[in-house]
Design an enzyme around this catalytic site. Sequence first.
Site, PDB file in Angstrom:
ATOM      1  N   ARG A  18       8.787  28.089   4.783  1.00  0.00           N
ATOM      2  CA  ARG A  18       7.646  27.163   4.792  1.00  0.00           C
ATOM      3  C   ARG A  18       6.786  27.315   3.531  1.00  0.00           C
ATOM      4  O   ARG A  18       5.567  27.214   3.563  1.00  0.00           O
ATOM      5  CB  ARG A  18       6.800  27.350   6.053  1.00  0.00           C
ATOM      6  N   SER A 435      -7.537  22.027  22.388  1.00  0.00           N
ATOM      7  CA  SER A 435      -7.592  23.194  21.507  1.00  0.00           C
ATOM      8  C   SER A 435      -8.817  23.156  20.610  1.00  0.00           C
ATOM      9  O   SER A 435      -9.325  22.090  20.252  1.00  0.00           O
ATOM     10  CB  SER A 435      -6.333  23.262  20.648  1.00  0.00           C
ATOM     11  N   ARG A 517       2.880  20.194   8.238  1.00  0.00           N
ATOM     12  CA  ARG A 517       2.713  20.795   9.562  1.00  0.00           C
ATOM     13  C   ARG A 517       4.082  20.914  10.216  1.00  0.00           C
ATOM     14  O   ARG A 517       4.853  19.947  10.275  1.00  0.00           O
ATOM     15  CB  ARG A 517       1.797  19.924  10.415  1.00  0.00           C
ATOM     16  N   GLU A 607       8.218   9.253  22.352  1.00  0.00           N
ATOM     17  CA  GLU A 607       9.128   9.743  21.323  1.00  0.00           C
ATOM     18  C   GLU A 607      10.596   9.414  21.559  1.00  0.00           C
ATOM     19  O   GLU A 607      11.318   9.050  20.643  1.00  0.00           O
ATOM     20  CB  GLU A 607       8.965  11.252  21.190  1.00  0.00           C
ATOM     21  N   HIS A 644      -2.888  12.995  27.883  1.00  0.00           N
ATOM     22  CA  HIS A 644      -3.190  12.647  26.485  1.00  0.00           C
ATOM     23  C   HIS A 644      -1.915  12.243  25.781  1.00  0.00           C
ATOM     24  O   HIS A 644      -0.851  12.830  25.987  1.00  0.00           O
ATOM     25  CB  HIS A 644      -3.819  13.839  25.762  1.00  0.00           C
ATOM     26  N   CYS A 646      -0.464  10.680  21.733  1.00  0.00           N
ATOM     27  CA  CYS A 646      -0.912  10.522  20.341  1.00  0.00           C
ATOM     28  C   CYS A 646       0.191  10.010  19.418  1.00  0.00           C
ATOM     29  O   CYS A 646       1.377  10.152  19.702  1.00  0.00           O
ATOM     30  CB  CYS A 646      -1.467  11.835  19.806  1.00  0.00           C
ATOM     31  N   HIS A 697      -6.901  14.797  12.113  1.00  0.00           N
ATOM     32  CA  HIS A 697      -5.944  15.254  11.103  1.00  0.00           C
ATOM     33  C   HIS A 697      -6.482  15.090   9.688  1.00  0.00           C
ATOM     34  O   HIS A 697      -5.802  15.413   8.718  1.00  0.00           O
ATOM     35  CB  HIS A 697      -4.614  14.510  11.261  1.00  0.00           C
ATOM     36  N   CYS A 729      -7.315  13.973  19.022  1.00  0.00           N
ATOM     37  CA  CYS A 729      -6.283  14.976  19.270  1.00  0.00           C
ATOM     38  C   CYS A 729      -6.947  16.346  19.329  1.00  0.00           C
ATOM     39  O   CYS A 729      -8.164  16.469  19.175  1.00  0.00           O
ATOM     40  CB  CYS A 729      -5.225  14.916  18.162  1.00  0.00           C
TER      41      CYS A 729
END
Length: 757
Positions: A18, A435, A517, A607, A644, A646, A697, A729
């Site tokens: 990464r 979060s 990310r 998705e 939720h 997104c 974001h 989010c």
Amino acid sequence: MTAKKTSVIGFPRIGKARELKFASEKFFKGEISEAELQKTAAEIRQYGWQKQKAAGISFIPSNDFSFYDNVLDTAFLLGAVPARYRELGLSALETYFAAAHGYQGPKGDVKALPMKKWFNTNYHYIVPELDDSTELALSGDVKPIREYNEAKAAGVHTVPSLVGPYTFLKLARYNGNKKAGAFAASAVNAYLELAEQLSVAGAEWISLAEPALVFDVNDEDKQFFKAIYSALLEQLHAKASVKVLLQTYFGDIRDVYQEVVSFGFDGIGIDFVEGLKSLELLKTGFPKNAILFAGVVNGKNIWRADYEKKNLLLIEIEKVVDASRVVVGTSCSLLHVPYTVASEQKLPADTLKHFAFAEEKLVELADLASGDQTAFEKNRALFAAARVSATPSVRASIDALTEDDFVRLPNRGERRKIQAGKFDLPAFPTTTIGSFPQTAEVRANRAAFKKGEISYEQYVEFNRKKIAECIALQESIGLDVIVHGEFERNDMVEYFGTQIDGFIFTQNAWVQSYGTRCVKPPVVWRDIHRNKPITVEWSVFAQKQTGKPVKGMLTGPVTILNWSFPREDISLKAQAQQIALAIRDEVLDLEKNGIKIIQIDEAALREKLPLRKSDWHKEYLDWAIPAFRLVHAGVKPETQIHTHMCYSEFNDIVRDIDAMDADVITFEASRSDLKLLDALNDAHFETQVGPGVYDIHSPRVPSVDEIVNTIHRIIDKVPQANVWVNPDCGLKTRGETETTASLKNLVAAARQLRAEA
């Protein structure tokens, strides 16, 4: 046997460790220069090219690297950069990042461009924005040529890979009177100029990716596609010597197959993994002078390919297309899988032998292309042995399910009356998604516990301190419904997977989600079940810190499945039901322990929705929606269920979302300019709803006036009594200072709206 040629559509680009993520973060903080960031990027590109060259890949892509997103790259390549970003007066790269995640600083204050899911994956692309003043033309810094020359200088001959003009224009957003057709001619000219320059640079092939062809293509779309490519190919073949590969993936191209094969492409890339009708279409005929780039190795999952099955598929393909004109390739870009199994040091060899990440898939391509008998025998032995056995108790629980297990009583209207009396929340109730910022201190505590450097008691004590601080902060800000902050969690799926039997976890199997990310998806290894409570201890402690309701925070079964690498030996429906039963046990335990609001996130519901509408229900929604209902159908009427979602297009499935029968749903809507609201209004959406009022974001802090204006737009379309106020989010990736400032403005905006009411 003469070995076939091989091709790869795209290669992972975040860096094996990464590196791009960490270098980008340092660049944003001003800790390294742009030159240092560019050096890291060049090293990542070189690694991918050299790995593919060493594996003997015949068609190696270039221009598949990106600092953030290839669609955004294409927008900048074509000059489709909105004026608000250009007018900031930043460097080219900083302007690019401003469009990707917004900018708030001495040069100005701009929001990011919208972000959406890339077809049926967990990758996100940036939505291009075109208005009536946009003029598409090749930009000065031509990235595809620069990276082609970079690879060539390193001794690697590549195929420059581009998002095709049809897909680019179909995915773009149009702010003005002009629509896609108005930009077709200028797009063709830009692509033509680019192809000519690449030809001069020495490129033998260019790849034009047109995944939008796997959607339902109506007559208008078909004519649009034909108009673009009839103009482009005619001029290109006359002016350049470069060959053109039309690359498709994520499904079959049944609606335009005959048009595609009649156009005169030098190569056509077809997905034989997700393309349910690809082989059937191929058997209707294929151009005698074209090369078939056959996507037979799955680019989206991590299981070893069954060579016998793949070889039988290739045999069927070669009944139509001569073997000399068949290239063995990946079904899509390898961006969607981790780098290499070699990075995994903790999982046993007997487990790892079942996995093929990107670098192992290069070997699979070579094996399938060569027909190497030793490799085939080894693969045959792998698939001859049983990998896992069924868990009888899990299978019995699934078999015992009845229709009543999927229905919550009383109905939503009756529950709402009961809950209103219980919670007595104000108009425009405020909350967050779950979060709170995961600081270096939080991550260090979790890492120390994982390494055995601190005791469980020390780990719990630290997290309880953070939870108490988080709740005190939310109370001081004035939020109505509290969260505990999720300091014990690394990832919303991995955390639950580690607590539920049946998943296994990797050390370094990172894949990109958006920008730099990354996520590390769990692997569904065997039958799923919960052995003990997962979140109850944390939620009960949090609720004791406040008189306000604290949400129990869970991840839903469909999202856990969609953000994992699923099994291929049982159906997705069966896996979703197994996970749903495990999460149902957690929901009932939370309720039993006094948690009155429980949020079950289904961020990834959209998705895996099939890309063709005719398949939506029978292939997906008919089991995905019931899986969610199974989780919460057994709770009491006074328990409020939230969910939720997104960064996807929800407009066309809002009725199905309403049928999930949650009490409150929060959406990401801020970055898509609240386009969802019209769909909610048209569908007479019954569920209480919290469209996100600001984009988390982006590092910018929204003003009170900005949030007030957003809420006004919401209540123009949604009944005021149904509206919640929240970010779009979770706040995990944000800094503490900006988070506090943003939430204070959010609460102030809600209070202003209450005063106006």
